[in-house]
Design an enzyme around this catalytic site. Structure first.
Site, PDB file in Angstrom:
ATOM      1  N   GLU A  40       0.842  -0.781   0.104  1.00 40.95           N
ATOM      2  CA  GLU A  40      -0.241  -0.320   0.188  1.00 40.95           C
ATOM      3  C   GLU A  40       1.034   1.655   0.219  1.00 40.95           C
ATOM      4  OE1 GLU A  40      -3.160   0.807   3.143  1.00 40.95           O
ATOM      5  OE2 GLU A  40      -4.126  -1.186   2.026  1.00 40.95           O
ATOM      6  N   HIS A 131      -0.464   7.241 -27.423  1.00 34.30           N
ATOM      7  CA  HIS A 131      -0.448   6.240 -28.325  1.00 34.30           C
ATOM      8  C   HIS A 131      -1.694   6.490 -29.394  1.00 34.30           C
ATOM      9  CE1 HIS A 131      -0.552   2.115 -30.412  1.00 34.30           C
ATOM     10  NE2 HIS A 131      -2.007   1.867 -29.849  1.00 34.30           N
ATOM     11  N   LYS A 202       1.151  -3.605 -41.311  1.00 35.55           N
ATOM     12  CA  LYS A 202       1.648  -4.625 -39.916  1.00 35.55           C
ATOM     13  C   LYS A 202       0.550  -5.280 -39.441  1.00 35.55           C
ATOM     14  CE  LYS A 202       2.727  -2.947 -35.956  1.00 35.55           C
ATOM     15  NZ  LYS A 202       3.223  -2.497 -34.825  1.00 35.55           N
TER      16      LYS A 202
HETATM   17  C1  R5P Z   1       1.241  -0.166 -30.873  1.00 33.14           C
HETATM   18  O1  R5P Z   1       0.725  -0.559 -31.691  1.00 33.14           O
HETATM   19  C2  R5P Z   1       2.144   0.477 -30.557  1.00 33.14           C
HETATM   20  O2  R5P Z   1       2.411   2.541 -31.793  1.00 33.14           O
HETATM   21  C3  R5P Z   1       3.719   0.356 -30.794  1.00 33.14           C
HETATM   22  O3  R5P Z   1       4.134  -0.809 -32.250  1.00 33.14           O
HETATM   23  C4  R5P Z   1       4.081  -1.234 -29.834  1.00 33.14           C
HETATM   24  O4  R5P Z   1       3.745  -0.790 -28.334  1.00 33.14           O
HETATM   25  C5  R5P Z   1       5.271  -0.948 -29.916  1.00 33.14           C
HETATM   26  O5  R5P Z   1       5.685  -3.123 -29.227  1.00 33.14           O
HETATM   27  P1  R5P Z   1       6.232  -3.774 -28.892  1.00 33.14           P
HETATM   28  O6  R5P Z   1       7.832  -3.053 -29.597  1.00 33.14           O
HETATM   29  O7  R5P Z   1       6.734  -5.081 -28.022  1.00 33.14           O
HETATM   30  O8  R5P Z   1       6.423  -4.408 -30.398  1.00 33.14           O
END
Ligand code: R5P
Length: 312
Positions: A40, A131, A202
């Protein structure tokens, strides 16, 4: 001259908070955050709050939930001790990836986090390169989404050693978004360094987290490449993109991302990859054991300091 604001910091990025305070010519507000043996947390302020705006700086990086709780408890004690106007400065807003129900039956985490932050009395939130803009729409209080794209682009520029071009000759450099979501970032960075922008298609398996690259728009053979993303989590996206671009005969590959989460084997995988240098910011602190020679950190402290001055 006495400033009409105070800055308090949680434990997530104390060093960044100190840099911001120094730029603004103030001391960080005195507070104590303790953790009991059972985990905590308790927060206490140790000075008079006064009537000015109070900023609380805290990233929602790992340990995410603990850092969120610290932010809330600090807000609570600041309010109880007379803070009139509270502003959250959250350089990395965790949970923003959970901005929609991706699969049936899931919770809507970004909405809950927004509600929690508002409920403890913050009147505004300042963040960086969130994000998903959608995650900010859950807030009813004003939000300010700063961007580190320009500081990253300026940090990368010297390593690229680009030739001066005649007229409209194409650049020898392409900024590549590793998915369509990063395309605006790629365009902005490309503009600063006078390069062209492109993107990779991707695909991520939502169950396994596995990544696949389908294709890239345009030609990259013989080019200097900058892969740009909002964050590096496991490093998988950057490493896979670099492998793909290398196979497409890119000349030299750099990478940049605003938020260096660097979890799992990110350090090892990036070190072993064909990426020459990785540029990140200090929205998230990087522990000593996660540092590696290819990593270059640029501070966002001046941007936060200006945002604070503009918000007072
Ligand atoms: C996902 O959409 C984010 O923009 C990044 O591309 C993602 O978090 C990158 O993650 P990692 O480094 O595990 O591939």
């Amino acid at each position: 001259m006495k400033k009409n604001f105070k800055i308090f910091s949680g434990t997530a990025n104390h060093h960044l908070a100190q840099k911001v305070a120094k730029r603004l010519g103030v001391e960080l507000g005195k507070s104590e955050i303790v953790r009991f043996a059972d985990g905590e947390c308790r927060a206490r302020v140790e000075e008079e709050i006064g009537s000015g705006t109070v900023f609380v700086l805290q990233s929602l990086c790992p340990p995410v939930d603990e850092n969120l709780m610290e932010l809330c408890l600090l807000a609570n004690t600041l309010k109880r001790n007379g803070a009139q106007k509270l502003i959250a400065v959250v350089p990395y807003l965790g949970y923003a990836r959970q901005d929609k129900v991706h699969r049936k039956g899931e919770c809507l985490s970004a909405e809950i986090v927004a509600k929690i932050i508002e409920s403890v009395g913050f009147e505004k939130i300042i963040t960086f390169d969130v994000h998903s803009e959608k995650a900010l729409r859950f807030f009813k209080i004003p939000t300010e989404n700063l961007s580190a794209n320009t500081v990253l682009a300026e940090a990368i520029r010297p390593s690229l050693q680009l030739r001066v071009r005649e007229g409209k000759a194409p650049s020898e450099c392409t900024v590549v978004a590793p998915d369509k979501g990063a395309m605006n970032r790629a365009r902005e960075i490309a503009k600063v360094i006078s390069a062209q922008a492109s993107f990779i298609e991707k695909e991520r398996d939502l169950l396994t987290g596995g990544l696949k690259i389908r294709w890239i728009k345009g030609e990259v053979a013989g080019q200097k490449i900058v892969i740009c993303d909002d964050m590096i989590t496991s490093g998988g996206t950057l490493v896979l993109a670099a492998q793909y671009l290398k196979a497409k005969k890119a000349e030299k590959i750099f990478a940049c991302a605003v938020h260096p989460l660097l979890v799992k084997n990110a350090k090892r995988d990036l070190m072993e990859s064909s990426i020459a240098k990785v540029f990140v910011t200090d929205t998230i602190p990087i522990a000593k054991e996660k540092m590696f020679a290819k990593l270059e950190i640029t501070t966002v402290a001046p941007l936060i300091a200006s945002a604070i001055e503009n918000s007072v």
